[in-house]
Design a protein around this motif. Structure first.
Motif, PDB file in Angstrom:
ATOM      1  N   PRO A 246       5.148  13.121   1.592  1.00 39.15           N
ATOM      2  CA  PRO A 246       3.910  12.374   1.820  1.00 39.15           C
ATOM      3  C   PRO A 246       2.680  13.141   1.341  1.00 39.15           C
ATOM      4  O   PRO A 246       2.700  14.373   1.214  1.00 39.15           O
ATOM      5  CB  PRO A 246       3.883  12.199   3.340  1.00 39.15           C
ATOM      6  N   LEU A 247       1.627  12.414   1.063  1.00 44.82           N
ATOM      7  CA  LEU A 247       0.357  13.001   0.637  1.00 44.82           C
ATOM      8  C   LEU A 247      -0.336  13.649   1.826  1.00 44.82           C
ATOM      9  O   LEU A 247      -0.480  13.049   2.885  1.00 44.82           O
ATOM     10  CB  LEU A 247      -0.533  11.905   0.047  1.00 44.82           C
ATOM     11  N   ARG A 248      -0.763  14.910   1.635  1.00 45.09           N
ATOM     12  CA  ARG A 248      -1.562  15.600   2.661  1.00 45.09           C
ATOM     13  C   ARG A 248      -3.048  15.404   2.408  1.00 45.09           C
ATOM     14  O   ARG A 248      -3.817  15.124   3.317  1.00 45.09           O
ATOM     15  CB  ARG A 248      -1.259  17.101   2.657  1.00 45.09           C
ATOM     16  N   ASP A 249      -3.446  15.591   1.161  1.00 44.98           N
ATOM     17  CA  ASP A 249      -4.859  15.397   0.816  1.00 44.98           C
ATOM     18  C   ASP A 249      -4.996  15.253  -0.692  1.00 44.98           C
ATOM     19  O   ASP A 249      -4.071  15.567  -1.445  1.00 44.98           O
ATOM     20  CB  ASP A 249      -5.736  16.557   1.318  1.00 44.98           C
TER      21      ASP A 249
ATOM     22  N   GLN B  11      -6.409   5.639  16.499  1.00 41.98           N
ATOM     23  CA  GLN B  11      -6.188   6.937  15.871  1.00 41.98           C
ATOM     24  C   GLN B  11      -6.785   6.954  14.473  1.00 41.98           C
ATOM     25  O   GLN B  11      -6.704   5.961  13.744  1.00 41.98           O
ATOM     26  CB  GLN B  11      -4.689   7.240  15.777  1.00 41.98           C
ATOM     27  N   CYS B  12      -7.369   8.099  14.112  1.00 42.16           N
ATOM     28  CA  CYS B  12      -7.883   8.275  12.753  1.00 42.16           C
ATOM     29  C   CYS B  12      -6.736   8.741  11.861  1.00 42.16           C
ATOM     30  O   CYS B  12      -6.083   9.746  12.157  1.00 42.16           O
ATOM     31  CB  CYS B  12      -9.007   9.303  12.743  1.00 42.16           C
ATOM     32  N   TYR B  13      -6.493   8.001  10.776  1.00 46.37           N
ATOM     33  CA  TYR B  13      -5.384   8.341   9.904  1.00 46.37           C
ATOM     34  C   TYR B  13      -5.819   8.949   8.574  1.00 46.37           C
ATOM     35  O   TYR B  13      -4.990   9.456   7.834  1.00 46.37           O
ATOM     36  CB  TYR B  13      -4.485   7.120   9.673  1.00 46.37           C
TER      37      TYR B  13
ATOM     38  N   ASP C  57       0.817  -1.210   0.000  1.00 51.76           N
ATOM     39  CA  ASP C  57       0.000   0.000   0.000  1.00 51.76           C
ATOM     40  C   ASP C  57       0.854   1.266   0.000  1.00 51.76           C
ATOM     41  O   ASP C  57       0.340   2.364  -0.190  1.00 51.76           O
ATOM     42  CB  ASP C  57      -0.915   0.037   1.231  1.00 51.76           C
ATOM     43  N   PHE C  58       2.166   1.105   0.228  1.00 53.73           N
ATOM     44  CA  PHE C  58       3.064   2.241   0.394  1.00 53.73           C
ATOM     45  C   PHE C  58       4.129   2.253  -0.700  1.00 53.73           C
ATOM     46  O   PHE C  58       4.500   1.212  -1.244  1.00 53.73           O
ATOM     47  CB  PHE C  58       3.740   2.176   1.765  1.00 53.73           C
ATOM     48  N   ASN C  59       4.635   3.448  -1.002  1.00 51.54           N
ATOM     49  CA  ASN C  59       5.704   3.544  -2.003  1.00 51.54           C
ATOM     50  C   ASN C  59       7.061   3.242  -1.361  1.00 51.54           C
ATOM     51  O   ASN C  59       7.142   2.906  -0.176  1.00 51.54           O
ATOM     52  CB  ASN C  59       5.700   4.909  -2.695  1.00 51.54           C
TER      53      ASN C  59
ATOM     54  N   ASN D 157       1.633  10.914   9.355  1.00 47.52           N
ATOM     55  CA  ASN D 157       2.306   9.858  10.114  1.00 47.52           C
ATOM     56  C   ASN D 157       1.914   8.468   9.621  1.00 47.52           C
ATOM     57  O   ASN D 157       2.410   7.471  10.142  1.00 47.52           O
ATOM     58  CB  ASN D 157       1.980   9.976  11.608  1.00 47.52           C
ATOM     59  N   LEU D 158       1.006   8.433   8.631  1.00 53.07           N
ATOM     60  CA  LEU D 158       0.586   7.145   8.072  1.00 53.07           C
ATOM     61  C   LEU D 158       1.685   6.653   7.131  1.00 53.07           C
ATOM     62  O   LEU D 158       1.747   7.022   5.964  1.00 53.07           O
ATOM     63  CB  LEU D 158      -0.732   7.313   7.311  1.00 53.07           C
ATOM     64  N   THR D 159       2.561   5.807   7.643  1.00 56.94           N
ATOM     65  CA  THR D 159       3.694   5.288   6.868  1.00 56.94           C
ATOM     66  C   THR D 159       3.702   3.773   6.914  1.00 56.94           C
ATOM     67  O   THR D 159       2.900   3.146   7.613  1.00 56.94           O
ATOM     68  CB  THR D 159       5.037   5.808   7.429  1.00 56.94           C
TER      69      THR D 159
END
Length: 276
Positions: free
Chosen positions: A218-221, A115-117, A25-27, A78-80
């Motif tokens: 990282p992606l903000r939105d 926590q909501c990510y 799911d991550f680069n 912080n979603l890594t």
């Protein structure tokens, strides 16, 4: 008493997808792919609609469907990949109900830390499967979401802008819609468009149009607006460019012939780069 009851939003906790964030799911830099995030929110919407509509779910979707008109998601940076393989669930809420449209919120929550990510607001349009036109929700649906009829309708972002300067570099890429991109209605899935934007974004870095530093941001939105339809075999022409005021705001526009099918943008967080 009635107005008080209708003002209280109903939240549904739902299970989604594989129930975990996976390494893929991550680069390579450990930041989540926008397309994977969009897919997780899609899973949350589908599960939330099934839970909230309950016994009426299959009846509604026999003759009607919901098209996504617009969605905006925000991401905790912080979603890594350090969080991969940890269980997640989602919260689903309908926040507004119109005659043939609704707004829903989904929240991705890491169960181990509570926590909501990521949060996502999506505008869904009820469409008749035969006429392909917006159709008013029936009385049963309106009763189920009655609490949201008087809900506050969020102000959605305006249509994304086309390039503002003739000097802006525009990256072009043509992509053929394949079977893997379409849903059960035979049209390109909303999350698949995000994956195509991901592909164009990665290609621009590989081709040297964007610097490698964008892989370290990282992606903000993200925001995506669906303005048309495409089906298997269609050739879609993507244009991608950096915002004239903020190079970390990446715009996309996809066309089929001369018709725009989507506009989208990725907003990257440059705090990592500024600290180097």
């Amino acid at each position: 008493m009635t107005s008080t009851r209708m003002s209280i939003l109903k939240n549904f906790k739902v299970n989604i997808g594989p129930g975990k964030l996976l390494q893929e799911d991550f680069n390579k830099r450990g930041y989540i792919h926008p397309s994977r995030l969009a897919l997780l929110h899609q899973y949350a919407r589908l599960a939330g609609l099934r839970a909230s509509l309950a016994n009426h779910h299959d009846v509604f979707f026999k003759n009607s469907t919901l098209y996504i008109r617009h969605q905006t998601a925000h991401v905790n940076t912080n979603l890594t990949s350090a969080l991969s393989s940890q269980p997640i669930h989602a919260d689903f809420t309908v926040t507004y109900l119109g005659s043939s449209s609704l707004l829903c919120n989904t929240r991705l929550i890491l169960e181990n830390e509570q926590q909501c990510y990521s949060t996502c607001t999506a505008q869904c349009i009820g469409v008749d499967k035969q006429t392909r036109k917006p159709a008013a929700f029936d009385e049963t649906v309106r009763n189920i979401y009655a609490y949201a009829v008087n809900g506050k309708r969020p102000v959605l972002s305006p249509l994304l802008e086309t390039p503002q300067s003739t000097g802006q570099v525009i990256y072009n890429k043509k992509i053929i819609i394949r079977e893997e991109h379409v849903d059960s209605n035979g049209h390109t899935n909303n999350a698949a468009y995000m994956k195509l934007c991901d592909t164009v974004f990665s290609s621009a870095i590989t081709d040297g149009i964007l610097c490698q530093e964008f892989l370290e941001s990282p992606l903000r939105d993200y925001t995506i607006q669906y303005l048309g339809e495409s089906v298997k075999g269609d050739e879609i022409c993507f244009d991608m460019w950096q915002d004239s005021q903020n190079k970390y705001l990446i715009h996309f526009e996809a066309k089929k012939s001369d018709s725009i099918v989507i506009r989208s943008q990725f907003h990257l967080d440059n705090k990592l780069m500024s600290s180097l």
